[in-house]
Write a protein that holds these residues in place. Structure first.
Motif, PDB file in Angstrom:
ATOM      1  N   PHE A 168       0.881  -1.248  -0.074  1.00  0.00           N
ATOM      2  CA  PHE A 168       0.141   0.152  -0.121  1.00  0.00           C
ATOM      3  C   PHE A 168       0.999   1.210   0.128  1.00  0.00           C
ATOM      4  CE2 PHE A 168      -1.893   3.013   2.271  1.00  0.00           C
ATOM      5  CZ  PHE A 168      -2.902   3.428   1.468  1.00  0.00           C
ATOM      6  N   GLN A 169       2.136   1.114   1.264  1.00  0.00           N
ATOM      7  CA  GLN A 169       2.587   2.227   1.101  1.00  0.00           C
ATOM      8  C   GLN A 169       3.764   3.143  -0.620  1.00  0.00           C
ATOM      9  OE1 GLN A 169       3.027   4.869   3.656  1.00  0.00           O
ATOM     10  NE2 GLN A 169       4.135   5.551   2.033  1.00  0.00           N
ATOM     11  N   LYS A 170       4.230   1.715  -0.968  1.00  0.00           N
ATOM     12  CA  LYS A 170       4.907   2.142  -2.345  1.00  0.00           C
ATOM     13  C   LYS A 170       3.785   2.155  -3.651  1.00  0.00           C
ATOM     14  CE  LYS A 170       8.280  -1.481  -1.529  1.00  0.00           C
ATOM     15  NZ  LYS A 170       8.695  -2.707  -2.057  1.00  0.00           N
ATOM     16  N   LYS A 171       2.087   1.502  -3.615  1.00  0.00           N
ATOM     17  CA  LYS A 171       1.369   2.359  -4.096  1.00  0.00           C
ATOM     18  C   LYS A 171       0.698   3.626  -4.139  1.00  0.00           C
ATOM     19  CE  LYS A 171      -3.104   1.073  -6.096  1.00  0.00           C
ATOM     20  NZ  LYS A 171      -4.072  -0.025  -6.786  1.00  0.00           N
ATOM     21  N   PHE A 172       0.871   3.954  -3.088  1.00  0.00           N
ATOM     22  CA  PHE A 172       0.413   5.315  -2.087  1.00  0.00           C
ATOM     23  C   PHE A 172       1.937   6.762  -3.227  1.00  0.00           C
ATOM     24  CE2 PHE A 172       1.644   8.829   0.736  1.00  0.00           C
ATOM     25  CZ  PHE A 172       0.617  10.114   0.501  1.00  0.00           C
ATOM     26  N   GLU A 173       3.233   5.972  -2.693  1.00  0.00           N
ATOM     27  CA  GLU A 173       4.018   6.819  -3.651  1.00  0.00           C
ATOM     28  C   GLU A 173       3.996   7.218  -4.605  1.00  0.00           C
ATOM     29  OE1 GLU A 173       7.397   5.284  -1.418  1.00  0.00           O
ATOM     30  OE2 GLU A 173       6.745   5.904   0.327  1.00  0.00           O
ATOM     31  N   THR A 174       3.790   5.484  -5.378  1.00  0.00           N
ATOM     32  CA  THR A 174       4.021   5.534  -6.587  1.00  0.00           C
ATOM     33  C   THR A 174       2.539   6.443  -7.358  1.00  0.00           C
ATOM     34  OG1 THR A 174       4.676   3.274  -7.164  1.00  0.00           O
ATOM     35  CG2 THR A 174       4.061   4.438  -8.867  1.00  0.00           C
ATOM     36  N   MET A 175       2.008   6.010  -6.497  1.00  0.00           N
ATOM     37  CA  MET A 175       0.023   6.983  -7.165  1.00  0.00           C
ATOM     38  C   MET A 175       0.842   8.993  -6.966  1.00  0.00           C
ATOM     39  SD  MET A 175      -2.931   5.193  -6.287  1.00  0.00           S
ATOM     40  CE  MET A 175      -4.261   5.091  -7.043  1.00  0.00           C
ATOM     41  N   GLN A 176       1.336   8.915  -6.246  1.00  0.00           N
ATOM     42  CA  GLN A 176       1.945  10.156  -5.927  1.00  0.00           C
ATOM     43  C   GLN A 176       2.532  10.849  -6.920  1.00  0.00           C
ATOM     44  OE1 GLN A 176       3.717  10.603  -1.607  1.00  0.00           O
ATOM     45  NE2 GLN A 176       2.576  12.783  -1.902  1.00  0.00           N
ATOM     46  N   ALA A 177       3.789  10.470  -6.582  1.00  0.00           N
ATOM     47  CA  ALA A 177       4.508  10.408  -8.395  1.00  0.00           C
ATOM     48  C   ALA A 177       4.245  10.588  -9.712  1.00  0.00           C
ATOM     49  CB  ALA A 177       5.386   9.816  -8.099  1.00  0.00           C
ATOM     50  N   ASN A 178       3.244   9.748  -9.978  1.00  0.00           N
ATOM     51  CA  ASN A 178       2.663  10.031 -11.289  1.00  0.00           C
ATOM     52  C   ASN A 178       2.013  11.296 -10.774  1.00  0.00           C
ATOM     53  OD1 ASN A 178       3.752   8.125 -11.806  1.00  0.00           O
ATOM     54  ND2 ASN A 178       1.716   6.389 -11.349  1.00  0.00           N
ATOM     55  N   LEU A 179       1.349  11.944 -10.329  1.00  0.00           N
ATOM     56  CA  LEU A 179       0.438  13.107  -9.714  1.00  0.00           C
ATOM     57  C   LEU A 179       0.850  14.263  -9.597  1.00  0.00           C
ATOM     58  CD1 LEU A 179      -2.866  13.592  -9.826  1.00  0.00           C
ATOM     59  CD2 LEU A 179      -2.519  13.943  -7.437  1.00  0.00           C
ATOM     60  N   GLU A 180       2.202  13.980  -9.345  1.00  0.00           N
ATOM     61  CA  GLU A 180       3.569  15.468  -9.354  1.00  0.00           C
ATOM     62  C   GLU A 180       3.430  15.469 -10.636  1.00  0.00           C
ATOM     63  OE1 GLU A 180       6.017  14.656  -6.257  1.00  0.00           O
ATOM     64  OE2 GLU A 180       4.516  14.889  -4.929  1.00  0.00           O
ATOM     65  N   GLN A 181       4.003  14.318 -11.580  1.00  0.00           N
ATOM     66  CA  GLN A 181       4.899  14.322 -13.016  1.00  0.00           C
ATOM     67  C   GLN A 181       2.937  14.500 -14.256  1.00  0.00           C
ATOM     68  OE1 GLN A 181       7.652  14.254 -13.751  1.00  0.00           O
ATOM     69  NE2 GLN A 181       6.771  14.576 -16.006  1.00  0.00           N
ATOM     70  N   LEU A 182       2.396  14.401 -14.001  1.00  0.00           N
ATOM     71  CA  LEU A 182       1.340  14.738 -14.607  1.00  0.00           C
ATOM     72  C   LEU A 182       0.962  16.275 -14.161  1.00  0.00           C
ATOM     73  CD1 LEU A 182      -1.259  14.032 -16.012  1.00  0.00           C
ATOM     74  CD2 LEU A 182      -2.737  13.653 -14.415  1.00  0.00           C
ATOM     75  N   GLN A 183       0.708  17.075 -13.079  1.00  0.00           N
ATOM     76  CA  GLN A 183       0.547  18.382 -12.948  1.00  0.00           C
ATOM     77  C   GLN A 183       2.140  19.098 -13.614  1.00  0.00           C
ATOM     78  OE1 GLN A 183       0.481  19.408  -9.337  1.00  0.00           O
ATOM     79  NE2 GLN A 183       0.387  21.163  -9.095  1.00  0.00           N
ATOM     80  N   TYR A 184       2.797  19.004 -13.178  1.00  0.00           N
ATOM     81  CA  TYR A 184       4.617  18.783 -13.822  1.00  0.00           C
ATOM     82  C   TYR A 184       4.097  20.005 -15.434  1.00  0.00           C
ATOM     83  CZ  TYR A 184       9.224  20.023 -15.378  1.00  0.00           C
ATOM     84  OH  TYR A 184      10.267  21.162 -16.779  1.00  0.00           O
ATOM     85  N   THR A 185       3.625  18.321 -16.110  1.00  0.00           N
ATOM     86  CA  THR A 185       3.465  18.113 -17.149  1.00  0.00           C
ATOM     87  C   THR A 185       2.749  19.410 -18.195  1.00  0.00           C
ATOM     88  OG1 THR A 185       4.199  15.532 -17.391  1.00  0.00           O
ATOM     89  CG2 THR A 185       3.432  16.566 -19.937  1.00  0.00           C
ATOM     90  N   MET A 186       1.288  18.912 -16.847  1.00  0.00           N
ATOM     91  CA  MET A 186       0.172  19.901 -17.751  1.00  0.00           C
ATOM     92  C   MET A 186       0.543  21.488 -16.931  1.00  0.00           C
ATOM     93  SD  MET A 186      -3.048  17.986 -16.652  1.00  0.00           S
ATOM     94  CE  MET A 186      -4.065  18.698 -18.247  1.00  0.00           C
ATOM     95  N   TYR A 187       1.194  21.564 -16.163  1.00  0.00           N
ATOM     96  CA  TYR A 187       1.479  23.293 -16.036  1.00  0.00           C
ATOM     97  C   TYR A 187       2.644  23.847 -16.853  1.00  0.00           C
ATOM     98  CZ  TYR A 187      -1.753  24.362 -12.172  1.00  0.00           C
ATOM     99  OH  TYR A 187      -2.545  24.462 -11.565  1.00  0.00           O
ATOM    100  N   ASP A 188       3.800  22.665 -17.309  1.00  0.00           N
ATOM    101  CA  ASP A 188       4.425  23.343 -18.821  1.00  0.00           C
ATOM    102  C   ASP A 188       4.128  23.263 -19.789  1.00  0.00           C
ATOM    103  OD1 ASP A 188       7.407  23.361 -18.768  1.00  0.00           O
ATOM    104  OD2 ASP A 188       7.095  21.308 -20.150  1.00  0.00           O
TER     105      ASP A 188
END
Length: 163
Positions: free
Chosen positions: A91-111
């Motif tokens: 669960f912790q690994k999944k949480f961290e992966t999902m959080q990283a993916n969301l941050e990357q998506l946010q970065y890409t979209m704002y870029d």
């Protein structure tokens, strides 16, 4: 302080002489009023809520299993306890992966938003024959505010008032 003001005034006058025509924009205003910004924020918020729903459901399952093992007390097997720990780690690994993916998506979209805004600034600067465009906060006096023209360009308005 007086020397600082004189220095700033000198720099600004030098910019006008060296740069020719100076334009300026309010970058925060551009980002706030660009229609794509709201769409991006809404999309990211929905993604975040969807991910949170998935995580909450999994966390509830883990908490239920943990409570079940607590009730069993000494009767809980080592295998059951190990399985719970394994589930928590996953669960912790999944949480961290999902959080990283969301941050990357946010970065890409704002870029993409920043890129759109920069292209619009360049287009308006070219149309208005501006030699330099700076942040509004860097201007004490003079220059031409092209913020609204950039917003019109971003909104797809073809005709922009060239003063």
């Amino acid at each position: 302080m007086k020397k600082f003001i004189m220095l700033v005034a000198g720099v600004i006058m030098s910019l006008n002489v060296l740069a020719g025509t100076v334009g300026y924009v309010d970058p925060q205003d551009l980002l706030d009023k660009y229609p794509e910004t709201k769409k991006t924020q809404d999309y990211l918020e929905k993604k975040k809520k969807d991910l949170q729903t998935v995580l909450d459901a999994e966390k509830t399952k883990i908490n239920d299993k943990s409570e079940e093992l607590k009730k069993k007390g000494d009767k809980a097997t080592k295998a059951e306890k190990d399985e719970l720990e394994k589930t928590k780690t996953e669960f912790q690994k999944k949480f961290e992966t999902m959080q990283a993916n969301l941050e990357q998506l946010q970065y890409t979209m704002y870029d993409k938003l920043y890129s759109d805004i920069n292209v619009a600034i360049q287009e308006i600067a070219t149309e208005k024959k501006l030699d330099i465009v700076v942040n509004k906060t860097a201007i004490y006096y003079g220059g031409e505010d092209i913020t609204e023209d950039v917003l019109k360009f971003l909104a797809g308005v073809q005709k922009i008032d060239l003063k």
